[in-house]
Motif scaffolding. Structure first.
Motif, PDB file in Angstrom:
ATOM      1  N   ASN A 127      21.699   5.646   4.936  1.00 23.89           N
ATOM      2  CA  ASN A 127      20.427   4.939   5.055  1.00 23.89           C
ATOM      3  C   ASN A 127      19.490   5.732   5.962  1.00 23.89           C
ATOM      4  OD1 ASN A 127      21.529   2.815   3.593  1.00 23.89           O
ATOM      5  ND2 ASN A 127      22.326   1.850   5.442  1.00 23.89           N
ATOM      6  N   PRO A 128      18.294   6.049   5.501  1.00 20.59           N
ATOM      7  CA  PRO A 128      17.359   6.778   6.366  1.00 20.59           C
ATOM      8  C   PRO A 128      16.752   5.864   7.425  1.00 20.59           C
ATOM      9  CG  PRO A 128      16.333   6.315   4.269  1.00 20.59           C
ATOM     10  CD  PRO A 128      17.760   5.853   4.156  1.00 20.59           C
ATOM     11  N   VAL A 129      16.287   6.471   8.512  1.00 21.05           N
ATOM     12  CA  VAL A 129      15.602   5.748   9.580  1.00 21.05           C
ATOM     13  C   VAL A 129      14.106   5.911   9.349  1.00 21.05           C
ATOM     14  CG1 VAL A 129      15.166   5.627  12.053  1.00 21.05           C
ATOM     15  CG2 VAL A 129      17.467   6.116  11.223  1.00 21.05           C
ATOM     16  N   THR A 130      13.399   4.809   9.183  1.00 17.81           N
ATOM     17  CA  THR A 130      11.957   4.840   8.971  1.00 17.81           C
ATOM     18  C   THR A 130      11.259   4.924  10.323  1.00 17.81           C
ATOM     19  OG1 THR A 130      12.205   3.500   6.990  1.00 17.81           O
ATOM     20  CG2 THR A 130      10.005   3.644   7.938  1.00 17.81           C
ATOM     21  N   VAL A 131      10.381   5.916  10.462  1.00 10.02           N
ATOM     22  CA  VAL A 131       9.628   6.107  11.700  1.00 10.02           C
ATOM     23  C   VAL A 131       8.281   5.415  11.538  1.00 10.02           C
ATOM     24  CG1 VAL A 131       8.643   7.798  13.266  1.00 10.02           C
ATOM     25  CG2 VAL A 131      10.783   8.311  12.078  1.00 10.02           C
ATOM     26  N   PRO A 132       8.012   4.348  12.324  1.00 12.44           N
ATOM     27  CA  PRO A 132       6.748   3.628  12.180  1.00 12.44           C
ATOM     28  C   PRO A 132       5.573   4.428  12.747  1.00 12.44           C
ATOM     29  CG  PRO A 132       8.064   2.658  13.925  1.00 12.44           C
ATOM     30  CD  PRO A 132       8.901   3.719  13.290  1.00 12.44           C
ATOM     31  N   ALA A 133       4.361   3.977  12.421  1.00 14.58           N
ATOM     32  CA  ALA A 133       3.154   4.627  12.937  1.00 14.58           C
ATOM     33  C   ALA A 133       3.106   4.449  14.450  1.00 14.58           C
ATOM     34  CB  ALA A 133       1.916   4.009  12.302  1.00 14.58           C
ATOM     35  N   GLY A 134       2.691   5.469  15.149  1.00 14.58           N
ATOM     36  CA  GLY A 134       2.614   5.432  16.603  1.00 14.58           C
ATOM     37  C   GLY A 134       3.849   5.954  17.296  1.00 14.58           C
ATOM     38  N   VAL A 135       4.867   6.331  16.539  1.00 14.74           N
ATOM     39  CA  VAL A 135       6.089   6.894  17.107  1.00 14.74           C
ATOM     40  C   VAL A 135       6.142   8.370  16.747  1.00 14.74           C
ATOM     41  CG1 VAL A 135       8.608   6.818  17.082  1.00 14.74           C
ATOM     42  CG2 VAL A 135       7.310   4.707  16.998  1.00 14.74           C
ATOM     43  N   GLU A 136       6.368   9.201  17.753  1.00 16.57           N
ATOM     44  CA  GLU A 136       6.398  10.652  17.581  1.00 16.57           C
ATOM     45  C   GLU A 136       7.834  11.139  17.742  1.00 16.57           C
ATOM     46  OE1 GLU A 136       4.688  14.465  20.052  1.00 16.57           O
ATOM     47  OE2 GLU A 136       3.573  12.592  20.091  1.00 16.57           O
ATOM     48  N   VAL A 137       8.301  11.960  16.811  1.00 13.41           N
ATOM     49  CA  VAL A 137       9.667  12.470  16.827  1.00 13.41           C
ATOM     50  C   VAL A 137       9.633  13.987  16.931  1.00 13.41           C
ATOM     51  CG1 VAL A 137      11.825  12.634  15.534  1.00 13.41           C
ATOM     52  CG2 VAL A 137      10.483  10.548  15.423  1.00 13.41           C
ATOM     53  N   LYS A 138      10.365  14.523  17.912  1.00 12.67           N
ATOM     54  CA  LYS A 138      10.526  15.971  18.065  1.00 12.67           C
ATOM     55  C   LYS A 138      12.022  16.253  18.142  1.00 12.67           C
ATOM     56  CE  LYS A 138       6.521  16.469  21.052  1.00 12.67           C
ATOM     57  NZ  LYS A 138       6.080  16.881  22.387  1.00 12.67           N
ATOM     58  N   PHE A 139      12.474  17.221  17.375  1.00 12.00           N
ATOM     59  CA  PHE A 139      13.875  17.584  17.498  1.00 12.00           C
ATOM     60  C   PHE A 139      14.033  19.078  17.311  1.00 12.00           C
ATOM     61  CE2 PHE A 139      13.232  16.112  13.175  1.00 12.00           C
ATOM     62  CZ  PHE A 139      13.792  17.104  12.401  1.00 12.00           C
ATOM     63  N   GLY A 140      15.016  19.598  18.006  1.00  9.36           N
ATOM     64  CA  GLY A 140      15.351  21.011  17.929  1.00  9.36           C
ATOM     65  C   GLY A 140      16.839  21.151  17.690  1.00  9.36           C
ATOM     66  N   THR A 141      17.435  22.186  18.246  1.00  9.04           N
ATOM     67  CA  THR A 141      18.862  22.415  18.041  1.00  9.04           C
ATOM     68  C   THR A 141      19.721  21.659  19.038  1.00  9.04           C
ATOM     69  OG1 THR A 141      18.756  24.366  19.457  1.00  9.04           O
ATOM     70  CG2 THR A 141      18.472  24.696  17.078  1.00  9.04           C
ATOM     71  N   ASP A 142      19.146  21.263  20.182  1.00 10.38           N
ATOM     72  CA  ASP A 142      19.981  20.658  21.213  1.00 10.38           C
ATOM     73  C   ASP A 142      19.695  19.180  21.493  1.00 10.38           C
ATOM     74  OD1 ASP A 142      17.514  21.268  22.210  1.00 10.38           O
ATOM     75  OD2 ASP A 142      18.230  21.909  24.178  1.00 10.38           O
ATOM     76  N   ALA A 143      18.497  18.679  21.165  1.00  8.20           N
ATOM     77  CA  ALA A 143      18.175  17.282  21.484  1.00  8.20           C
ATOM     78  C   ALA A 143      17.092  16.758  20.548  1.00  8.20           C
ATOM     79  CB  ALA A 143      17.710  17.154  22.929  1.00  8.20           C
ATOM     80  N   ILE A 144      17.020  15.430  20.477  1.00  6.03           N
ATOM     81  CA  ILE A 144      15.949  14.755  19.745  1.00  6.03           C
ATOM     82  C   ILE A 144      15.197  13.891  20.754  1.00  6.03           C
ATOM     83  CG2 ILE A 144      17.467  12.878  18.999  1.00  6.03           C
ATOM     84  CD1 ILE A 144      15.748  12.731  16.434  1.00  6.03           C
ATOM     85  N   ILE A 164      12.091  11.026  21.204  1.00  7.36           N
ATOM     86  CA  ILE A 164      11.294  10.028  20.494  1.00  7.36           C
ATOM     87  C   ILE A 164      10.354   9.386  21.497  1.00  7.36           C
ATOM     88  CG2 ILE A 164      11.371   7.908  19.158  1.00  7.36           C
ATOM     89  CD1 ILE A 164      14.071   8.785  18.138  1.00  7.36           C
ATOM     90  N   LYS A 165       9.037   9.429  21.197  1.00  9.16           N
ATOM     91  CA  LYS A 165       8.018   8.858  22.070  1.00  9.16           C
ATOM     92  C   LYS A 165       7.293   7.744  21.327  1.00  9.16           C
ATOM     93  CE  LYS A 165       6.883  13.112  24.520  1.00  9.16           C
ATOM     94  NZ  LYS A 165       5.799  14.062  24.850  1.00  9.16           N
ATOM     95  N   GLY A 166       7.019   6.666  22.059  1.00  9.26           N
ATOM     96  CA  GLY A 166       6.282   5.553  21.485  1.00  9.26           C
ATOM     97  C   GLY A 166       5.486   4.845  22.555  1.00  9.26           C
ATOM     98  N   LYS A 167       4.957   3.671  22.214  1.00  8.07           N
ATOM     99  CA  LYS A 167       4.116   2.941  23.152  1.00  8.07           C
ATOM    100  C   LYS A 167       4.905   2.390  24.337  1.00  8.07           C
ATOM    101  CE  LYS A 167       4.450  -1.485  20.806  1.00  8.07           C
ATOM    102  NZ  LYS A 167       3.751  -2.579  20.179  1.00  8.07           N
ATOM    103  N   ASN A 168       6.209   2.214  24.193  1.00 11.62           N
ATOM    104  CA  ASN A 168       7.025   1.662  25.272  1.00 11.62           C
ATOM    105  C   ASN A 168       7.781   2.721  26.071  1.00 11.62           C
ATOM    106  OD1 ASN A 168       6.282  -0.944  24.703  1.00 11.62           O
ATOM    107  ND2 ASN A 168       7.969  -1.288  23.303  1.00 11.62           N
ATOM    108  N   GLY A 169       7.537   4.000  25.811  1.00 10.27           N
ATOM    109  CA  GLY A 169       8.198   5.033  26.602  1.00 10.27           C
ATOM    110  C   GLY A 169       8.713   6.178  25.758  1.00 10.27           C
ATOM    111  N   GLU A 170       9.633   6.933  26.364  1.00 10.60           N
ATOM    112  CA  GLU A 170      10.203   8.127  25.740  1.00 10.60           C
ATOM    113  C   GLU A 170      11.703   8.108  25.928  1.00 10.60           C
ATOM    114  OE1 GLU A 170       8.393  11.783  27.040  1.00 10.60           O
ATOM    115  OE2 GLU A 170      10.242  12.888  26.698  1.00 10.60           O
ATOM    116  N   LEU A 171      12.440   8.419  24.862  1.00  6.34           N
ATOM    117  CA  LEU A 171      13.897   8.484  24.913  1.00  6.34           C
ATOM    118  C   LEU A 171      14.359   9.803  24.318  1.00  6.34           C
ATOM    119  CD1 LEU A 171      14.739   4.883  23.665  1.00  6.34           C
ATOM    120  CD2 LEU A 171      14.933   5.724  25.984  1.00  6.34           C
ATOM    121  N   SER A 172      15.473  10.320  24.838  1.00  6.24           N
ATOM    122  CA  SER A 172      16.023  11.557  24.296  1.00  6.24           C
ATOM    123  C   SER A 172      17.529  11.397  24.104  1.00  6.24           C
ATOM    124  CB  SER A 172      15.733  12.741  25.219  1.00  6.24           C
ATOM    125  OG  SER A 172      16.388  12.575  26.451  1.00  6.24           O
ATOM    126  N   LEU A 173      18.066  12.171  23.170  1.00  6.48           N
ATOM    127  CA  LEU A 173      19.490  12.124  22.842  1.00  6.48           C
ATOM    128  C   LEU A 173      19.972  13.539  22.567  1.00  6.48           C
ATOM    129  CD1 LEU A 173      22.000  10.332  21.980  1.00  6.48           C
ATOM    130  CD2 LEU A 173      21.128  10.567  19.668  1.00  6.48           C
TER     131      LEU A 173
END
Length: 91
Positions: free
Chosen positions: A7-24, A26-35
């Motif tokens: 199942n794909p993950v739908t990214v809503p409007a206003g959410v920015e996703v950046k990913f590289g080789t080591d981490a992903i 995700i930034k939105g109106k409520n903050g920023e998270l990384s994994l």
């Protein structure tokens, strides 16, 4: 492939996703998270949807693709909607 990872993950409007080789990240109106990411999961962003695939056919890669999808889905929900807890009082 994991059933969860299919199942794909739908990214809503206003959410920015950046990913590289080591981490992903995700930034939105409520903050920023990384994994941090593992080496055996491939992530692709197409038309506002994130898809997760295992890079090889090992049991570990299959399990990690589903785990990564679930974690990223929770991250997207967290930065867009936030945490909500509903209680029912019965009695």
């Amino acid at each position: 492939m994991s059933r969860v990872a299919k199942n794909p993950v739908t990214v809503p409007a206003g959410v920015e996703v950046k990913f590289g080789t080591d981490a992903i990240i995700i930034k939105g109106k409520n903050g920023e998270l990384s994994l941090p990411l593992t080496d055996n999961v491939a992530i692709e962003l197409n038309d506002g949807q994130l898809t997760f695939t295992a890079k090889d056919n090992s049991k570990q890669a299959n399990a990690m693709s589903g785990t990564a999808r679930a974690l990223v889905n929770n991250m997207v929900k967290g930065v867009s909607e936030g945490f909500e807890k509903k209680l029912q009082l019965i009695g």
